[in-house]
Design a protein around this motif. Structure first.
Motif, PDB file in Angstrom:
ATOM      1  N   UNK A  34       0.855  -1.188   0.000  1.00 16.81           N
ATOM      2  CA  UNK A  34       0.000   0.000   0.000  1.00 16.81           C
ATOM      3  C   UNK A  34       0.887   1.233   0.000  1.00 16.81           C
ATOM      4  N   UNK A  35       0.916   1.952  -1.127  1.00 13.93           N
ATOM      5  CA  UNK A  35       1.733   3.159  -1.262  1.00 13.93           C
ATOM      6  C   UNK A  35       0.815   4.356  -1.020  1.00 13.93           C
ATOM      7  N   UNK A  36       1.044   5.086   0.067  1.00 12.27           N
ATOM      8  CA  UNK A  36       0.085   6.105   0.516  1.00 12.27           C
ATOM      9  C   UNK A  36       0.711   7.454   0.853  1.00 12.27           C
ATOM     10  N   UNK A  37       1.926   7.718   0.383  1.00 13.88           N
ATOM     11  CA  UNK A  37       2.573   8.991   0.700  1.00 13.88           C
ATOM     12  C   UNK A  37       2.889   9.774  -0.565  1.00 13.88           C
ATOM     13  N   UNK A  38       2.565  11.069  -0.542  1.00 13.57           N
ATOM     14  CA  UNK A  38       2.970  11.977  -1.608  1.00 13.57           C
ATOM     15  C   UNK A  38       4.014  12.948  -1.051  1.00 13.57           C
ATOM     16  N   UNK A  39       4.417  13.913  -1.870  1.00 15.24           N
ATOM     17  CA  UNK A  39       5.496  14.814  -1.454  1.00 15.24           C
ATOM     18  C   UNK A  39       5.165  15.556  -0.160  1.00 15.24           C
ATOM     19  N   UNK A  40       3.970  16.158  -0.099  1.00 10.14           N
ATOM     20  CA  UNK A  40       3.627  16.966   1.074  1.00 10.14           C
ATOM     21  C   UNK A  40       2.981  16.160   2.189  1.00 10.14           C
ATOM     22  N   UNK A  41       2.576  14.915   1.876  1.00 11.25           N
ATOM     23  CA  UNK A  41       1.782  14.160   2.845  1.00 11.25           C
ATOM     24  C   UNK A  41       2.489  14.010   4.175  1.00 11.25           C
ATOM     25  N   UNK A  42       3.758  13.681   4.127  1.00  6.80           N
ATOM     26  CA  UNK A  42       4.449  13.401   5.381  1.00  6.80           C
ATOM     27  C   UNK A  42       4.710  14.694   6.166  1.00  6.80           C
ATOM     28  N   UNK A  48       0.590  17.267  12.125  1.00  6.74           N
ATOM     29  CA  UNK A  48      -0.441  16.652  12.969  1.00  6.74           C
ATOM     30  C   UNK A  48       0.176  16.034  14.228  1.00  6.74           C
ATOM     31  N   UNK A  49       1.312  15.384  14.048  1.00  6.47           N
ATOM     32  CA  UNK A  49       1.975  14.724  15.180  1.00  6.47           C
ATOM     33  C   UNK A  49       2.406  15.737  16.236  1.00  6.47           C
ATOM     34  N   UNK A  50       2.792  16.940  15.796  1.00  5.86           N
ATOM     35  CA  UNK A  50       3.184  17.965  16.760  1.00  5.86           C
ATOM     36  C   UNK A  50       1.990  18.393  17.617  1.00  5.86           C
ATOM     37  N   UNK A  51       0.799  18.357  17.005  1.00  6.29           N
ATOM     38  CA  UNK A  51      -0.405  18.705  17.763  1.00  6.29           C
ATOM     39  C   UNK A  51      -0.836  17.566  18.684  1.00  6.29           C
ATOM     40  N   UNK A  52      -0.603  16.326  18.226  1.00  7.53           N
ATOM     41  CA  UNK A  52      -1.003  15.141  18.997  1.00  7.53           C
ATOM     42  C   UNK A  52       0.028  14.045  18.768  1.00  7.53           C
ATOM     43  N   UNK A  53       0.879  13.749  19.746  1.00  5.65           N
ATOM     44  CA  UNK A  53       1.956  12.760  19.564  1.00  5.65           C
ATOM     45  C   UNK A  53       1.472  11.364  19.188  1.00  5.65           C
ATOM     46  N   UNK A  54       0.176  11.067  19.401  1.00  6.02           N
ATOM     47  CA  UNK A  54      -0.351   9.753  19.048  1.00  6.02           C
ATOM     48  C   UNK A  54      -0.837   9.684  17.608  1.00  6.02           C
ATOM     49  N   UNK A  55      -0.829  10.815  16.896  1.00  5.86           N
ATOM     50  CA  UNK A  55      -1.297  10.838  15.507  1.00  5.86           C
ATOM     51  C   UNK A  55      -0.097  10.948  14.574  1.00  5.86           C
ATOM     52  N   UNK A  56      -0.343  11.290  13.318  1.00  2.49           N
ATOM     53  CA  UNK A  56       0.740  11.451  12.350  1.00  2.49           C
ATOM     54  C   UNK A  56       0.858  10.326  11.356  1.00  2.49           C
ATOM     55  N   UNK A  57      -0.030   9.317  11.442  1.00  3.62           N
ATOM     56  CA  UNK A  57      -0.050   8.256  10.424  1.00  3.62           C
ATOM     57  C   UNK A  57      -1.258   8.477   9.520  1.00  3.62           C
ATOM     58  N   UNK A  86       4.444   9.904   9.426  1.00  5.12           N
ATOM     59  CA  UNK A  86       5.312  10.532  10.420  1.00  5.12           C
ATOM     60  C   UNK A  86       5.368   9.780  11.734  1.00  5.12           C
ATOM     61  N   UNK A  87       4.552   8.734  11.871  1.00  6.43           N
ATOM     62  CA  UNK A  87       4.489   8.031  13.160  1.00  6.43           C
ATOM     63  C   UNK A  87       4.264   6.530  12.945  1.00  6.43           C
ATOM     64  N   UNK A 144       9.280  22.389   9.725  1.00  3.49           N
ATOM     65  CA  UNK A 144       8.492  21.525  10.605  1.00  3.49           C
ATOM     66  C   UNK A 144       8.820  20.044  10.434  1.00  3.49           C
ATOM     67  N   UNK A 145       9.508  19.681   9.336  1.00  2.00           N
ATOM     68  CA  UNK A 145       9.802  18.257   9.135  1.00  2.00           C
ATOM     69  C   UNK A 145      10.939  18.086   8.155  1.00  2.00           C
ATOM     70  N   UNK A 146      11.595  16.939   8.217  1.00  2.00           N
ATOM     71  CA  UNK A 146      12.613  16.561   7.241  1.00  2.00           C
ATOM     72  C   UNK A 146      12.657  15.037   7.185  1.00  2.00           C
ATOM     73  N   UNK A 147      12.273  14.492   6.066  1.00  2.00           N
ATOM     74  CA  UNK A 147      12.218  13.033   5.906  1.00  2.00           C
ATOM     75  C   UNK A 147      12.951  12.618   4.643  1.00  2.00           C
TER      76      UNK A 147
END
Length: 446
Positions: A34-42, A48-57, A86-87, A144-147
């Motif tokens: 399942x390929x589910x990531x685009x350039x900005x998605x992550x 989202x993860x910064x707002x809620x550490x349990x989210x980000x997937x 991100x998580x 905010x991110x670097x992946x």
């Protein structure tokens, strides 16, 4: 001759799930990816993860696995996905809980991490971005991110250690498919031709419905049967490096030499140099032919990898306000253009700080901007406004001006809709592969 059968479960983050379940139930797969990531998605996921550490997937992860798990219980199939975004650890923990609830407590769930290098980006701020030819430091925007786009080794290592489900963050799209091939055929990451062949397999499957006619369909000129019931593809990768593409007989769509050729060319700038973290693939000698089994694809090769990884850096870039209003009747286009001029003049009069403003007339000239002539004037048109601002306050001022068209003219406008959101932009840089450390871990059994 040994072969491995891999299915495509998704081509983007919000893709359908039914075609994937059909493959698990009907194609006798070894793996599904399942390929589910685009350039900005992550980058959005990191926010989202910064707002809620349990989210980000991926927000459809629970929805998908509610359907995937019963299917792999009926037909055991290994699952590989970058829905972790991100998580990936939190995503895997949720999947493990769901698997136990589904009576699948024997599944070994692995997490591949290491792509998130946000905490070490300070040393790369002088790197030049692909988009601007200026350094990251020159952006002068909050990062905010670097992946990093990592390769397949974390996946193949996890499979070597007995993984049944693998959840990753930002891996290169073909890596989701190369990992199982390295594991199954016991190949080395020094075998560039094998990696080139695996990259071609990944390139054909990663966009799911596109190769089944979704990218091909164009009314009667390029007819695709039952497009509403478009299926996803699956492929046999053979020990000689050849690929045979298949579709389920029960699914809609079209799998032909033409659809396969279009997908091979998709997003390819130089067919002799398709850069990935694992190999520089060469598709210039690829041959596509119809056989009794399916569409056979051969001839991919590879060259040594560059030793560099692409990093997508997400940063805050102000706000965008979008809005629209519709006009109908014989003078619709004239009133629509008057509305566009009113909003533009109001922005100038109020001195609202705008970095960019675009006004389009949907159905008239919103795509071609004067290139196409001799158009018949429509009896209905929608004005679309888009503005980029540095502050939320400026965006909200423009929003009010769009909404004011209701009562301040021109006549008979309706259906105003507006949306304001923060812009998460992407800058891309190259860094040494040695600066990224990929690893995998298994969740402990409950």
């Amino acid at each position: 001759m040994k072969k491995v059968r891999i299915g495509s479960g998704a081509g983007y983050g919000d893709d359908r799930i039914e075609p994937a379940i059909d493959l698990i139930d009907g194609a006798n797969l070894d793996y599904i990816a399942f390929e589910c990531l685009a350039e900005r998605t992550i980058a959005l996921a990191q926010n989202e993860k910064k707002q809620n550490p349990e989210s980000g997937y991926n927000h459809l992860l629970k929805y998908r696995f509610e359907r995937i798990l019963p299917a792999i219980k009926r037909h055991p199939t290994k699952v590989i996905t970058n829905m972790g975004a991100a998580n990936p650890l939190a995503a895997a923990e949720l999947v493990q809980t769901m698997a136990f609830d589904a009576g699948l407590n024997q599944l070994r769930i692995a997490v591949v991490t290491g792509d998130d290098i946000s905490t070490s980006m300070e040393q790369f701020m002088d790197e030049v971005t692909m988009e601007t030819n200026h350094s990251l430091a020159d952006l002068e925007k909050p990062i905010i991110s670097a992946n990093a786009y990592v390769g397949a080794k974390g996946i193949s290592d996890a499979l070597d250690d007995g993984a049944d489900i693998i959840i990753t963050g930002r891996v290169a799209d073909p890596a989701l498919f190369i990992g199982p091939l390295i594991h199954e055929f016991k190949q080395s990451y020094d075998n560039e031709d094998f990696l080139g062949q695996g990259t071609l397999l990944g390139h054909l499957l990663e966009c799911a419905g596109q190769v089944m006619g979704g990218y091909f369909a164009d009314d009667d000129r390029k007819n695709v049967p039952d497009l509403w019931n478009l299926g996803f593809p699956y492929a046999d990768f053979n020990g000689d490096g050849s690929i045979v593409m298949h579709k389920l007989a029960t699914s809609g769509g079209l799998l032909s030499t033409e659809t396969v050729k279009e997908q091979i060319m998709y997003e390819i700038q130089d067919p002799t140099q398709y850069f990935t973290p694992d190999v520089v693939a060469d598709f210039s000698q690829v041959q596509v032919c119809q056989t009794a089994e399916g569409v056979k694809v051969t001839g991919a090769t590879g060259h040594p990898k560059t030793g560099q990884l692409k990093v997508s850096v997400g940063y805050e870039d102000g706000y965008i306000i979008e809005g629209g209003i519709s006009y109908g009747g014989s003078t619709a286009i004239n009133r629509a253009k008057l509305a566009g001029n009113v909003v533009k003049k109001r922005i100038e009069y109020l001195k609202i700080p705008v970095e960019e403003l675009q006004i389009d007339y949907v159905g008239v000239d919103s795509l071609f901007h004067g290139v196409l002539q001799d158009q018949q004037l429509p009896n209905e048109v929608r004005v679309h406004f888009a503005a980029r601002t540095k502050t939320l306050a400026a965006a909200q001022e423009i929003k009010r001006e769009i909404e004011a068209l209701y009562t301040n003219g021109p006549a008979a406008g309706g259906g105003v809709r507006t949306n304001t959101q923060q812009i998460i932009a992407i800058a891309s840089v190259l860094i040494p592969e040695s600066a990224v450390h990929v690893q995998h871990q298994f969740l402990e059994a409950n």
